[in-house]
Design an enzyme around this catalytic site. Structure first.
Site, PDB file in Angstrom:
ATOM      1  N   ARG A 135      23.614  28.393 -22.266  1.00 48.62           N
ATOM      2  CA  ARG A 135      23.344  29.487 -23.216  1.00 48.62           C
ATOM      3  C   ARG A 135      22.243  30.424 -22.720  1.00 48.62           C
ATOM      4  O   ARG A 135      22.230  31.598 -23.061  1.00 48.62           O
ATOM      5  CB  ARG A 135      22.922  28.908 -24.570  1.00 48.62           C
ATOM      6  CG  ARG A 135      24.059  28.553 -25.502  1.00 48.62           C
ATOM      7  CD  ARG A 135      23.567  28.354 -26.936  1.00 48.62           C
ATOM      8  NE  ARG A 135      22.474  27.395 -27.041  1.00 48.62           N
ATOM      9  CZ  ARG A 135      22.643  26.075 -27.170  1.00 48.62           C
ATOM     10  NH1 ARG A 135      23.858  25.579 -27.225  1.00 48.62           N
ATOM     11  NH2 ARG A 135      21.616  25.269 -27.262  1.00 48.62           N
ATOM     12  N   ARG A 194     -12.306  25.772 -17.896  1.00 49.56           N
ATOM     13  CA  ARG A 194     -11.673  27.087 -18.003  1.00 49.56           C
ATOM     14  C   ARG A 194     -11.257  27.477 -19.416  1.00 49.56           C
ATOM     15  O   ARG A 194     -10.653  28.539 -19.598  1.00 49.56           O
ATOM     16  CB  ARG A 194     -10.497  27.155 -17.035  1.00 49.56           C
ATOM     17  CG  ARG A 194     -11.021  27.297 -15.624  1.00 49.56           C
ATOM     18  CD  ARG A 194      -9.975  27.027 -14.597  1.00 49.56           C
ATOM     19  NE  ARG A 194      -8.919  28.013 -14.657  1.00 49.56           N
ATOM     20  CZ  ARG A 194      -7.848  27.965 -13.877  1.00 49.56           C
ATOM     21  NH1 ARG A 194      -7.698  26.993 -13.029  1.00 49.56           N
ATOM     22  NH2 ARG A 194      -6.945  28.880 -13.978  1.00 49.56           N
ATOM     23  N   PRO A 221      -2.768  19.243 -16.371  1.00 44.98           N
ATOM     24  CA  PRO A 221      -2.180  18.115 -17.095  1.00 44.98           C
ATOM     25  C   PRO A 221      -0.805  18.443 -17.661  1.00 44.98           C
ATOM     26  O   PRO A 221      -0.643  19.383 -18.423  1.00 44.98           O
ATOM     27  CB  PRO A 221      -3.175  17.857 -18.229  1.00 44.98           C
ATOM     28  CG  PRO A 221      -4.409  18.593 -17.862  1.00 44.98           C
ATOM     29  CD  PRO A 221      -3.989  19.723 -17.004  1.00 44.98           C
ATOM     30  N   GLU A 222       0.186  17.679 -17.235  1.00 48.51           N
ATOM     31  CA  GLU A 222       1.533  17.759 -17.794  1.00 48.51           C
ATOM     32  C   GLU A 222       1.805  16.418 -18.482  1.00 48.51           C
ATOM     33  O   GLU A 222       0.877  15.648 -18.705  1.00 48.51           O
ATOM     34  CB  GLU A 222       2.549  18.061 -16.684  1.00 48.51           C
ATOM     35  CG  GLU A 222       2.183  19.327 -15.895  1.00 48.51           C
ATOM     36  CD  GLU A 222       3.139  19.656 -14.768  1.00 48.51           C
ATOM     37  OE1 GLU A 222       4.311  19.258 -14.838  1.00 48.51           O
ATOM     38  OE2 GLU A 222       2.715  20.306 -13.804  1.00 48.51           O
TER      39      GLU A 222
END
Length: 283
Positions: A164, A122, A2-3
């Site tokens: 950066r 998991r 899941p993102e």
DNA sequence: AGATCGGCCTGGACGC
DNA sequence: TGCGTCCAGGCCGATC
């Protein structure tokens, strides 16, 4: 895994079901990644927000329920979505009382009580009850970058931050600091779209703007399709997302690049599988 | 302080 | 068939 689009799809189904309800009780398996869950009992859910891949449940009394689905986490309502029954992988269970009922030991405990299960094969998922906004011990959430689909995600600042950094661009995206909610799937997809080599440590302004655009596009399109399901990800109603058929980079190693026909290459970068086009995304 | 790496966790794919 | 090995990878803490 899941993102942002998957978590957003969960939020859209879960939010309206939780809003205004009392959490009458919580039970949970002891888990390394669960913190103070029992403190949620007796509190009312005022709303459910999302930040990056995190779900943030605003509770009364100044508390906040932080949830991260990890790799395999999902929420299901007991008995719904084709008669969902808990199995050995249900790590936590929330019993919900009525919107109108007073909180207490018996609220919502009778027949017809709504039971919400958190299933996580998991055990990479996180559930924590904290004072609202107190993210000590949740270092990624505390340092989370801007929401990619909001005005806070600014292409000029994005480029400056990229300039950066001395990290390779892909692992840099995955830190969640430059932008919130991009994981392995959508990082590969966005880098392919912007024609950027995932190993690149220097990215020009034009390319970084292309990446900024690609991130927003890739995530928006995946939200419209309710996320990407490979195996584990399911929405609260048990259905799969429809975005997997639209992936052009992630999981496509060996297949022909959609732009140039070159075989896509898979490497390990920063410990994660990374698929890219060695021609379109050359350095 | 920023970058890097190993550990967590389990089922499924794969090889012999 | 059955066993062992490897892989998936987000986040976190330790270390460089």
């Amino acid at each position: 895994m899941p993102e942002l689009p998957e978590v957003e799809s969960v939020r859209r189904q879960l939010g309206p079901r939780l809003q205004g309800r009392w959490i009458s009780s919580v039970s949970a398996q002891p888990q390394l990644r669960f913190r103070a869950l029992e403190r949620a009992a007796g509190h009312r859910v005022l709303g459910l927000r999302r930040r990056g891949k995190y779900l943030l449940g605003e509770l009364d009394g100044g508390l906040e329920l932080v949830a991260h689905l990890g790799m395999t986490g999902s929420f299901r309502f007991r008995g719904e979505a084709d008669g969902w029954r808990p199995d050995a992988y249900v790590r936590a269970t929330f019993t919900l009382g009525d919107s109108s009922a007073a909180p207490g030991p018996h609220a919502g405990a009778g027949l017809g009580a709504t039971v919400l299960d958190f299933r996580d094969v998991r055990r990479f998922g996180t559930l924590a009850v904290v004072p609202a906004g107190d993210y000590r011990g949740l270092v990624t959430l505390a340092a989370l970058g801007p929401e990619p689909l909001s005005d806070d995600f600014d292409p000029v600042r994005f480029h400056a931050a990229l300039a950066r950094s001395r990290m390779a661009v892909k692992p840099w995206l995955l830190t969640q600091r430059p932008v919130a909610g991009v994981g392995n799937i959508y990082a590969d997809e966005a880098l392919w779209r912007a024609r950027i080599n995932p190993h690149a440590r220097r990215v020009g302004r034009e390319r970084s703007t292309a990446l900024w655009t690609a991130i927003r596009e890739v995530l928006s399109e995946a939200i419209e399709r309710e996320g990407t399901t490979f195996r584990d990800y399911r929405m609260v109603n048990g259905e799969s997302g429809r975005n997997a058929d639209f992936l052009v980079a992630y999981g496509q190693a060996g297949r022909a690049c959609r732009r140039c026909g070159t075989a896509l290459r898979k490497v390990v970068l920063g410990g994660r599988g990374t698929t890219y086009c060695p021609w379109c995304q050359r350095r």
